[in-house]
Design a protein around this motif. Structure first.
Motif, PDB file in Angstrom:
ATOM      1  N   ILE A   1     -67.895 -52.660  33.603  1.00  0.00           N
ATOM      2  CA  ILE A   1     -67.585 -53.687  34.605  1.00  0.00           C
ATOM      3  C   ILE A   1     -66.085 -53.707  34.881  1.00  0.00           C
ATOM      4  CG2 ILE A   1     -67.610 -56.169  35.059  1.00  0.00           C
ATOM      5  CD1 ILE A   1     -70.215 -56.268  33.438  1.00  0.00           C
ATOM      6  N   SER A   2     -65.267 -53.516  33.846  1.00  0.00           N
ATOM      7  CA  SER A   2     -63.823 -53.483  34.051  1.00  0.00           C
ATOM      8  C   SER A   2     -63.421 -52.296  34.917  1.00  0.00           C
ATOM      9  CB  SER A   2     -63.092 -53.448  32.717  1.00  0.00           C
ATOM     10  OG  SER A   2     -63.380 -52.255  32.037  1.00  0.00           O
ATOM     11  N   VAL A   3     -64.177 -51.198  34.816  1.00  0.00           N
ATOM     12  CA  VAL A   3     -63.898 -50.036  35.660  1.00  0.00           C
ATOM     13  C   VAL A   3     -64.159 -50.375  37.118  1.00  0.00           C
ATOM     14  CG1 VAL A   3     -64.598 -47.662  36.174  1.00  0.00           C
ATOM     15  CG2 VAL A   3     -64.370 -48.414  33.801  1.00  0.00           C
ATOM     16  N   LEU A   4     -65.237 -51.096  37.401  1.00  0.00           N
ATOM     17  CA  LEU A   4     -65.529 -51.494  38.779  1.00  0.00           C
ATOM     18  C   LEU A   4     -64.457 -52.445  39.329  1.00  0.00           C
ATOM     19  CD1 LEU A   4     -69.398 -52.041  38.669  1.00  0.00           C
ATOM     20  CD2 LEU A   4     -68.128 -50.085  39.571  1.00  0.00           C
ATOM     21  N   LEU A   5     -64.012 -53.385  38.496  1.00  0.00           N
ATOM     22  CA  LEU A   5     -62.956 -54.300  38.923  1.00  0.00           C
ATOM     23  C   LEU A   5     -61.652 -53.541  39.190  1.00  0.00           C
ATOM     24  CD1 LEU A   5     -63.609 -57.301  36.509  1.00  0.00           C
ATOM     25  CD2 LEU A   5     -64.124 -57.167  38.949  1.00  0.00           C
ATOM     26  N   ALA A   6     -61.324 -52.616  38.303  1.00  0.00           N
ATOM     27  CA  ALA A   6     -60.109 -51.817  38.491  1.00  0.00           C
ATOM     28  C   ALA A   6     -60.209 -50.961  39.744  1.00  0.00           C
ATOM     29  CB  ALA A   6     -59.854 -50.943  37.267  1.00  0.00           C
ATOM     30  N   LEU A   7     -61.400 -50.442  40.043  1.00  0.00           N
ATOM     31  CA  LEU A   7     -61.578 -49.635  41.250  1.00  0.00           C
ATOM     32  C   LEU A   7     -61.254 -50.448  42.496  1.00  0.00           C
ATOM     33  CD1 LEU A   7     -62.509 -47.024  42.622  1.00  0.00           C
ATOM     34  CD2 LEU A   7     -64.828 -47.956  42.596  1.00  0.00           C
ATOM     35  N   GLY A   8     -61.705 -51.694  42.522  1.00  0.00           N
ATOM     36  CA  GLY A   8     -61.379 -52.561  43.662  1.00  0.00           C
ATOM     37  C   GLY A   8     -59.881 -52.766  43.819  1.00  0.00           C
ATOM     38  N   LEU A   9     -59.196 -53.018  42.702  1.00  0.00           N
ATOM     39  CA  LEU A   9     -57.745 -53.204  42.761  1.00  0.00           C
ATOM     40  C   LEU A   9     -57.026 -51.926  43.173  1.00  0.00           C
ATOM     41  CD1 LEU A   9     -57.255 -55.377  39.553  1.00  0.00           C
ATOM     42  CD2 LEU A   9     -57.175 -56.131  41.937  1.00  0.00           C
TER      43      LEU A   9
END
Length: 186
Positions: A42-50
């Motif tokens: 999930i942190s990877v998905l959040l980082a991808l957005g940023l």
């Protein structure tokens, strides 16, 4: 030495693979997995957005400055003092950014395979190599990266094959799997 040079898209992709792979596997994952456990993706998905927002900002700045060197653009449009100040601040920022992985690499090297080598010698050798590569051109960095990435992949397969018997694959799914209807990612 020659400062110009172009690299292919494949070489750029290999450089990005090496940078992202080392940053994720060496710096982020050892700290993320104990706390996030199997929901670390999930942190990877959040980082991808940023990262996508950051890339759009960089693209806008790149187009707005007419692909001019940012320091030259600031000195021309804002003034020489802000341009030099920006240059110094960014240089200090990048030096501090380089200090963290350097420290991690020295600690890892000492623990893994050079326990009695003085850390100052490792620092001198590694930073000397980095300064040498940075003083050449991007082609030298791309070629060196190709050899490094090849070795990392080969050693990665070696480690994966060696520890395959010890890995237990849990087929329950993620901790929030029922909430998001996610299946296990293997």
């Amino acid at each position: 030495m020659k400062k110009s040079g172009k690299i292919s898209t494949v070489q750029l992709s290999l450089i990005v693979m090496t940078a992202v792979g080392l940053k994720n596997h060496v710096t982020i994952l050892p700290h993320l997995l104990p706390s996030a456990k199997r929901d670390g993706w999930i942190s990877v998905l959040l980082a991808l957005g940023l990262i996508l927002i950051w890339c759009l900002l960089l693209f806008y700045i790149h187009k707005a400055t007419g692909q001019t060197n940012i320091f030259v653009w600031v000195e021309t449009n804002i003034g020489q003092v802000p341009g030099k100040t920006l240059s110094i601040v960014i240089s200090i920022f990048f030096a501090s950014l380089a200090a963290v992985p350097l420290k991690e690499m020295i600690v890892w090297t000492k623990v893994s395979y050079l326990p009695i080598t003085p850390p100052i010698l490792e620092i001198i050798l590694f930073t000397g190599l980095c300064f040498f590569l940075a003083s050449t051109n991007i082609q030298t960095i791309a070629i060196t990266n190709t050899f490094v990435l090849t070795a990392v992949i080969i050693f990665g397969f070696f480690v994966a094959i060696h520890f395959q018997k010890e890995w237990k694959i849990n087929k329950k799914g993620t901790d929030i799997g029922p909430l998001l209807s996610c299946y296990p990612i293997i």
